[in-house]
Design a protein around this motif. Structure first.
Motif, PDB file in Angstrom:
ATOM      1  N   ASN A 173       0.850  -1.186   0.000  1.00  0.00           N
ATOM      2  CA  ASN A 173       0.000   0.000   0.000  1.00  0.00           C
ATOM      3  C   ASN A 173       0.887   1.237   0.000  1.00  0.00           C
ATOM      4  O   ASN A 173       0.884   2.047   0.922  1.00  0.00           O
ATOM      5  N   THR A 177       2.270   3.772   2.781  1.00  0.00           N
ATOM      6  CA  THR A 177       3.504   3.357   3.457  1.00  0.00           C
ATOM      7  C   THR A 177       4.760   4.039   2.914  1.00  0.00           C
ATOM      8  O   THR A 177       5.769   4.069   3.597  1.00  0.00           O
ATOM      9  N   ASP A 199      -4.497  -6.788  -3.711  1.00  0.00           N
ATOM     10  CA  ASP A 199      -4.709  -6.451  -2.300  1.00  0.00           C
ATOM     11  C   ASP A 199      -6.151  -6.788  -1.953  1.00  0.00           C
ATOM     12  O   ASP A 199      -7.065  -6.416  -2.702  1.00  0.00           O
ATOM     13  N   ARG A 201      -7.919  -5.400  -0.073  1.00  0.00           N
ATOM     14  CA  ARG A 201      -8.637  -4.151   0.166  1.00  0.00           C
ATOM     15  C   ARG A 201      -8.438  -3.214  -1.026  1.00  0.00           C
ATOM     16  O   ARG A 201      -7.370  -3.192  -1.630  1.00  0.00           O
ATOM     17  N   GLY A 218      -3.949 -14.442   2.191  1.00  0.00           N
ATOM     18  CA  GLY A 218      -3.227 -15.708   2.303  1.00  0.00           C
ATOM     19  C   GLY A 218      -3.315 -16.603   1.085  1.00  0.00           C
ATOM     20  O   GLY A 218      -2.944 -17.768   1.149  1.00  0.00           O
ATOM     21  N   ASP A 220      -2.123 -15.599  -2.160  1.00  0.00           N
ATOM     22  CA  ASP A 220      -1.292 -15.061  -3.253  1.00  0.00           C
ATOM     23  C   ASP A 220      -0.502 -16.142  -3.968  1.00  0.00           C
ATOM     24  O   ASP A 220      -0.196 -16.012  -5.153  1.00  0.00           O
ATOM     25  N   ARG A 294       4.581  -6.517   2.180  1.00  0.00           N
ATOM     26  CA  ARG A 294       4.272  -7.415   3.288  1.00  0.00           C
ATOM     27  C   ARG A 294       3.015  -8.257   3.062  1.00  0.00           C
ATOM     28  O   ARG A 294       2.871  -9.306   3.669  1.00  0.00           O
ATOM     29  N   THR A 611      -6.784  -9.526   8.655  1.00  0.00           N
ATOM     30  CA  THR A 611      -5.464  -9.155   8.170  1.00  0.00           C
ATOM     31  C   THR A 611      -5.084  -7.822   8.799  1.00  0.00           C
ATOM     32  O   THR A 611      -5.943  -7.107   9.327  1.00  0.00           O
ATOM     33  N   ARG A 614      -0.932  -1.132   7.986  1.00  0.00           N
ATOM     34  CA  ARG A 614      -0.512   0.200   8.402  1.00  0.00           C
ATOM     35  C   ARG A 614      -1.452   1.316   7.933  1.00  0.00           C
ATOM     36  O   ARG A 614      -2.187   1.139   6.976  1.00  0.00           O
ATOM     37  N   VAL A 615      -1.346   2.453   8.600  1.00  0.00           N
ATOM     38  CA  VAL A 615      -1.974   3.685   8.096  1.00  0.00           C
ATOM     39  C   VAL A 615      -0.877   4.730   7.924  1.00  0.00           C
ATOM     40  O   VAL A 615       0.182   4.640   8.545  1.00  0.00           O
ATOM     41  N   GLN A 618       0.873   6.777  11.098  1.00  0.00           N
ATOM     42  CA  GLN A 618       1.569   6.145  12.230  1.00  0.00           C
ATOM     43  C   GLN A 618       2.655   5.221  11.710  1.00  0.00           C
ATOM     44  O   GLN A 618       2.540   4.675  10.610  1.00  0.00           O
ATOM     45  N   GLN A 620       4.859   1.836  12.539  1.00  0.00           N
ATOM     46  CA  GLN A 620       5.174   0.621  13.285  1.00  0.00           C
ATOM     47  C   GLN A 620       4.444   0.542  14.617  1.00  0.00           C
ATOM     48  O   GLN A 620       3.256   0.759  14.692  1.00  0.00           O
ATOM     49  N   LYS A 712      -0.553 -11.720   8.292  1.00  0.00           N
ATOM     50  CA  LYS A 712      -1.542 -11.268   7.324  1.00  0.00           C
ATOM     51  C   LYS A 712      -2.787 -12.144   7.238  1.00  0.00           C
ATOM     52  O   LYS A 712      -3.654 -11.860   6.413  1.00  0.00           O
TER      53      LYS A 712
HETATM   54  N1  MGD Z   1       2.857   4.942   7.403  1.00  0.00           N
HETATM   55  C1  MGD Z   1       3.697   3.923   7.566  1.00  0.00           C
HETATM   56  N2  MGD Z   1       4.620   3.645   6.603  1.00  0.00           N
HETATM   57  C2  MGD Z   1       5.443   2.605   6.769  1.00  0.00           C
HETATM   58  C3  MGD Z   1       5.447   1.821   7.954  1.00  0.00           C
HETATM   59  C4  MGD Z   1       4.495   2.146   8.955  1.00  0.00           C
HETATM   60  O1  MGD Z   1       4.409   1.499  10.015  1.00  0.00           O
HETATM   61  N3  MGD Z   1       3.647   3.197   8.722  1.00  0.00           N
HETATM   62  N4  MGD Z   1       6.295   0.777   8.117  1.00  0.00           N
HETATM   63  C5  MGD Z   1       7.392   0.569   7.167  1.00  0.00           C
HETATM   64  C6  MGD Z   1       7.711  -0.866   7.160  1.00  0.00           C
HETATM   65  S1  MGD Z   1       8.740  -1.511   8.337  1.00  0.00           S
HETATM   66  C7  MGD Z   1       7.211  -1.707   6.227  1.00  0.00           C
HETATM   67  S2  MGD Z   1       7.583  -3.367   6.305  1.00  0.00           S
HETATM   68  C8  MGD Z   1       6.428  -1.205   5.083  1.00  0.00           C
HETATM   69  C9  MGD Z   1       5.204  -2.080   4.797  1.00  0.00           C
HETATM   70  O2  MGD Z   1       4.564  -1.595   3.679  1.00  0.00           O
HETATM   71  P1  MGD Z   1       3.289  -2.355   3.073  1.00  0.00           P
HETATM   72  O3  MGD Z   1       3.618  -3.757   2.771  1.00  0.00           O
HETATM   73  O4  MGD Z   1       2.762  -1.495   1.979  1.00  0.00           O
HETATM   74  O5  MGD Z   1       2.281  -2.278   4.341  1.00  0.00           O
HETATM   75  P2  MGD Z   1       1.116  -3.153   4.989  1.00  0.00           P
HETATM   76  O6  MGD Z   1       0.030  -2.179   5.329  1.00  0.00           O
HETATM   77  O7  MGD Z   1       1.628  -3.973   6.094  1.00  0.00           O
HETATM   78  O8  MGD Z   1       0.589  -4.175   3.897  1.00  0.00           O
HETATM   79  C10 MGD Z   1       0.307  -3.791   2.573  1.00  0.00           C
HETATM   80  C11 MGD Z   1      -1.020  -4.269   2.091  1.00  0.00           C
HETATM   81  O9  MGD Z   1      -1.121  -5.674   2.149  1.00  0.00           O
HETATM   82  C12 MGD Z   1      -2.499  -5.970   2.136  1.00  0.00           C
HETATM   83  N5  MGD Z   1      -2.703  -7.362   2.465  1.00  0.00           N
HETATM   84  C13 MGD Z   1      -3.134  -7.909   3.617  1.00  0.00           C
HETATM   85  N6  MGD Z   1      -3.193  -9.259   3.508  1.00  0.00           N
HETATM   86  C14 MGD Z   1      -2.808  -9.548   2.242  1.00  0.00           C
HETATM   87  C15 MGD Z   1      -2.684 -10.758   1.503  1.00  0.00           C
HETATM   88  O10 MGD Z   1      -2.907 -11.856   1.992  1.00  0.00           O
HETATM   89  N7  MGD Z   1      -2.273 -10.663   0.215  1.00  0.00           N
HETATM   90  C16 MGD Z   1      -2.016  -9.463  -0.377  1.00  0.00           C
HETATM   91  N8  MGD Z   1      -1.638  -9.440  -1.648  1.00  0.00           N
HETATM   92  N9  MGD Z   1      -2.135  -8.308   0.290  1.00  0.00           N
HETATM   93  C17 MGD Z   1      -2.522  -8.356   1.579  1.00  0.00           C
HETATM   94  C18 MGD Z   1      -3.082  -4.988   3.117  1.00  0.00           C
HETATM   95  O11 MGD Z   1      -4.454  -4.802   2.861  1.00  0.00           O
HETATM   96  C19 MGD Z   1      -2.216  -3.752   2.867  1.00  0.00           C
HETATM   97  O12 MGD Z   1      -2.915  -2.787   2.102  1.00  0.00           O
HETATM   98  O13 MGD Z   1       5.972   0.115   5.336  1.00  0.00           O
HETATM   99  C20 MGD Z   1       6.977   1.016   5.778  1.00  0.00           C
HETATM  100  N10 MGD Z   1       6.340   2.300   5.791  1.00  0.00           N
END
Ligand code: MGD
Ligand code: MGD
Ligand code: SF4
Ligand code: MO
Length: 725
Positions: A173, A177, A199, A201, A218, A220, A294, A611, A614-615, A618, A620, A712
């Protein structure tokens, strides 16, 4: 930028946006735009803009704290350090070195991560060290290693994204993120490329997509297998590429052929026409990319899932070619570098393996110790936390807040409370620090210099911009002082550049080779991509393109390949695998994988899938960002995102408290009702402690290879909660 401002980088995510810091009239520091750093070109998200708020003594720790009964009271540095050294010594004498645990973080600079790994092995002599990157990057790392022989999240710079034909973004997302990176997707579309987002969502990122696939959490792995099936069935494989650049195709092909589109539709909920459309969009252009985050990785089959997406790239000739490839979007500020230099249970600096005799000899020589004195591999993060209070009696924690962020958090919290002794280094009093016997207040980003390696593999210099407040010391000073108290006087310098110089030597010849990188180069060149060996060293077996190869037009406009690079110096490696993969035979390896269910399938008692994620406002565990007023105003607390149909069945209206119950516990948060989520799934962000803590619910089922927990997907039931209860 004015004359007193310092160019540096954001403390938070792996984009490591460039920013300028300047003293502000009120005695603090102000964030100013920095346009010379190519990754974000001046753009920042709200977290980056407000990061100085966490430097304020209003929210941060400025004195060591020691436990006195139920409370933590201020103490001198000597008293605090003596207590920690005493506990480490006593535990080791009574229970052996492996009763000492060390837990690190992917937010720590390369220098800190390197020193922490060395501290565990050389000073403590323990094998029991791991870090929070296990919850983040480990599945992608394991998948990349298997297929390509090397794990660097992105094998190309972000600037390649707008130049490809199609991007499949799986479970990322980015709009929330890594907001400034959305520009690359916008440019992709402006250039005529297409975007597919996978995704469950309809996120802000999915809204940008030409095609949004919303699989059940789960699944993918099945989705990727279904796409590969269609690629074969429709004759879209690249046979020449498969023959010349890969191995193992036949088994993978056979596995994919068992996954009929109709079968995949039943598992994932993604329709056959959607699958066909995705294959067409991915295969028609000359180049294409798959990027995972993630979503697909934080699963108990994350490694196989990453493998399945890599297989799709290999079968279509979309890896190790210009503007084509598989990449994973690393998360934490130093998520990449933090997984290369030895704070991982099985690892030595330079991304070497702890069980490789040659690696042990090399690193032991740099450290001036006997290779046989180095312990072997230890437990993975969750397994380490689960062993607290039993096998592990004393824990040193640096750069993580597992009370909020670990799976099955109530159990982890109880394990932490059962420790004989807990020492925490942090900048704020996190929920985990609150449980410590000693808390050491440490310096943070703007107050110290260090290097990080961003999601592209670009090593960066994060410069000190201000003087730290009275009373705090750096993590490097902490390790220096503790080592001295435990009888190791040398080998733990407090000057980050001195640590980096040793890291260069320790990494020399390893997969993540930093030996050609210096602080001076980092300052002059705005970052250098690894591998970057010292002048004269060969790189040919590590999958790096030959920088002298003029036929690679992709190198023409690399900022790091200009003439200013000192004569004879290696320019660094923005793009990997263009000539060969980092496997012994130079070929990428197909990994045959088959679908399997989530570890905890919904049933009558727990009929819904939860599942988590993040928003935007915020970060972590929230330890830092929950201390920033502006961010709290934007994202004040946890919530349960659910479909109107589920809400109606529950009788819950928008904002009503909803209880989410799993086999591990119960969490309560207000309902956020939206059509943007599948009706069989609910979503919770994990940034908050207390009643709304998402990780009270999550399942610590681990991936057999990466030891990644299944954040997840877990089975839950929803209960209406009467307000006031
Ligand atoms: N604002 C903000 N930004 C961040 C962070 C934070 O905490 N806040 N953390 C940082 C860190 S350490 C990380 S690791 C990254 C993570 O970055 P992202 O991976 O983008 O973050 P997430 O929100 O954990 O997960 C992404 C998307 O996965 C979707 N998802 C849930 N379950 C599944 C599934 O089974 N399959 C698929 N395909 N999608 C699924 C969720 O709906 C979500 O929209 O962000 C980094 N940036
Ligand atoms: N349910 C669910 N849980 C998840 C995830 C999910 O998607 N869903 N994602 C997982 C992922 S990808 C990650 S990366 C983890 C992250 O979760 P955590 O490991 O808890 O990460 P942070 O909240 O960043 O914690 C870092 C801590 O270190 C402190 N700190 C910052 N800089 C320094 C420093 O220089 N030195 C020291 N000593 N301390 C410092 C901060 O104040 C903070 O207390 O959460 C995981 N947990
Ligand atoms: S996107 Fe990441 S690195 Fe950039 S400002 Fe936001 S938190 Fe900082
Ligand atoms: Mo992460």
């Amino acid at each position: 930028m004015n004359s007193t401002s310092t160019p540096t980088h954001c403390p938070y995510c792996a984009l490591q946006c460039g920013m300028n810091l300047s003293p502000s009239p009120d005695g603090g520091v102000e964030v100013l735009e920095r346009t010379d750093f190519p990754v974000n070109r001046g753009a920042l998200c709200g977290k980056g803009r407000t990061a100085p708020a966490v430097l304020s003594s209003r929210v941060r720790l400025t004195s060591p704290l020691v436990r006195d009964g139920d409370t933590l009271v201020p103490a001198t540095w000597d008293e605090a350090l003596d207590r920690i050294a005493g506990a480490l010594r006593r535990t080791r004498a009574e229970h052996g070195a492996d009763a000492l645990g060390v837990f690190g973080g992917g937010g720590l600079t390369n220098e800190k991560a390197y020193s922490l790994g060395k501290f565990a092995r050389v000073v403590l002599g323990t094998s029991q060290i791991d870090y929070n990157g296990r919850f983040c990057m480990s599945s992608a790392a394991a998948g990349g290693m298997k297929a390509f022989g090397l794990d660097r999240g992105l094998p190309f710079p972000l600037e390649d994204i707008p130049r490809t034909g199609c991007v499949i973004l799986v479970g990322s997302n980015l709009a929330e993120t890594m907001p400034p990176s959305l520009r690359y997707l916008t440019e992709l579309k402006e250039n005529g490329g297409t975007l597919i987002v996978v995704d469950p969502r309809r996120t802000k990122t999915a809204e940008q997509a030409d095609l949004h696939l919303a699989p059940r959490p789960g699944t993918d792995l099945a989705l990727a297998l279904g796409l590969l099936h269609l690629v074969v069935a429709e004759g879209r494989t690249d046979e020449e590429y498969i023959r010349v650049r890969t191995s193992g195709w036949e088994d993978t092909r056979a596995a994919a052929m068992a996954h009929w589109p109709e079968y995949v539709e039943r598992i994932t909920g993604v329709s056959v026409p959607e699958l066909r459309e995705a294959v067409r969009m991915f295969c028609e252009p000359e180049s294409a990319m798959v990027l995972t985050a993630r979503g697909p990785e934080q699963q108990a089959k994350g490694t196989d899932t990453v493998g399945a997406w890599i297989n799709l790239c290999l079968a279509t000739g979309r890896a190790g070619r210009p503007y084509s490839g598989f990449g994973c979007l690393t998360g934490q500020g130093n998520g990449q570098g933090g997984r290369e230099h030895g704070q991982k249970a099985d690892q030595l600096p330079g991304y070497r393996k702890l069980d490789d005799p040659a690696a042990r000899r090399h690193v032991a020589e740099v450290w001036g110790v006997d290779p046989d004195s180095l312990p072997g591999p230890g437990r993975s993060a969750y397994e380490l936390l689960d062993a607290l209070g039993t096998d592990i009696r004393t824990l040193l924690l640096m750069g993580s807040n597992p009370v909020v962020s670990a799976p099955r958090a109530a159990h982890v919290e109880e394990r932490i409370k059962s420790l004989g002794f807990l020492a925490v280094c942090d900048v704020v009093l996190s929920e985990t620090a609150e449980l410590a016997d000693v808390v050491l207040p440490v310096t943070q980003w703007a107050e110290e210099t260090g290097t990080t390696t961003n999601l592209e593999g670009r090593v960066l210099l994060r410069r000190q911009a201000i003087t730290p407040p009275e009373g705090v010391r750096s993590d490097l000073e902490v390790m220096h002082e503790l080592a001295a108290r435990l009888g190791v006087e040398k080998g733990f310098p407090t000057d980050p550049e001195e640590v980096f110089e040793e890291l260069r030597r320790a990494s020399a010849g390893g997969p993540a080779d930093y030996s050609g990188i210096t602080y001076r180069r980092l300052a002059e060149e705005n970052g250098v991509f690894w591998p970057c060996p010292a002048p004269g060293a060969a790189l040919d077996d590590r999958g790096a393109a030959d920088p002298e190869d003029a036929s690679l037009d992709v190198s023409a406009d690399d900022p790091v390949r200009d003439e200013e690079t000192a004569a004879g110096a290696h320019p660094g490696t923005p793009r990997l695998f263009l000539d060969r993969f980092a496997t012994p035979d130079g070929r990428a390896r197909f990994v045959p994988v088959t679908h399997r269910a989530v570890a905890e399938e919904p049933d009558d008692e727990y009929p819904v899938l939860l599942t988590t994620g993040r928003v935007v406002a915020q970060y972590q565990s929230g330890a830092q960002t929950r201390r920033v007023d502006e961010l709290n105003a934007a994202a004040p607390g946890p919530f349960v995102e659910l479909h109107p149909r589920l809400a109606a069945r529950l009788g819950a209206a928008e904002g009503d408290p909803v209880a989410v119950v799993s086999r591990r516990g119960r969490a309560v948060a207000p309902a956020r009702i939206t059509h943007a989520i599948r009706p069989d799934t609910v979503f919770m962000p994990f940034h908050w402690p207390g009643e709304g803590r998402a990780n009270t619910l999550t399942n610590p089922a681990l991936d057999p290879t990466s030891r990644m927990p299944e954040f997840k997907a877990c089975a839950v039931r929803l209960e209406a909660v009467k307000s006031g209860n």
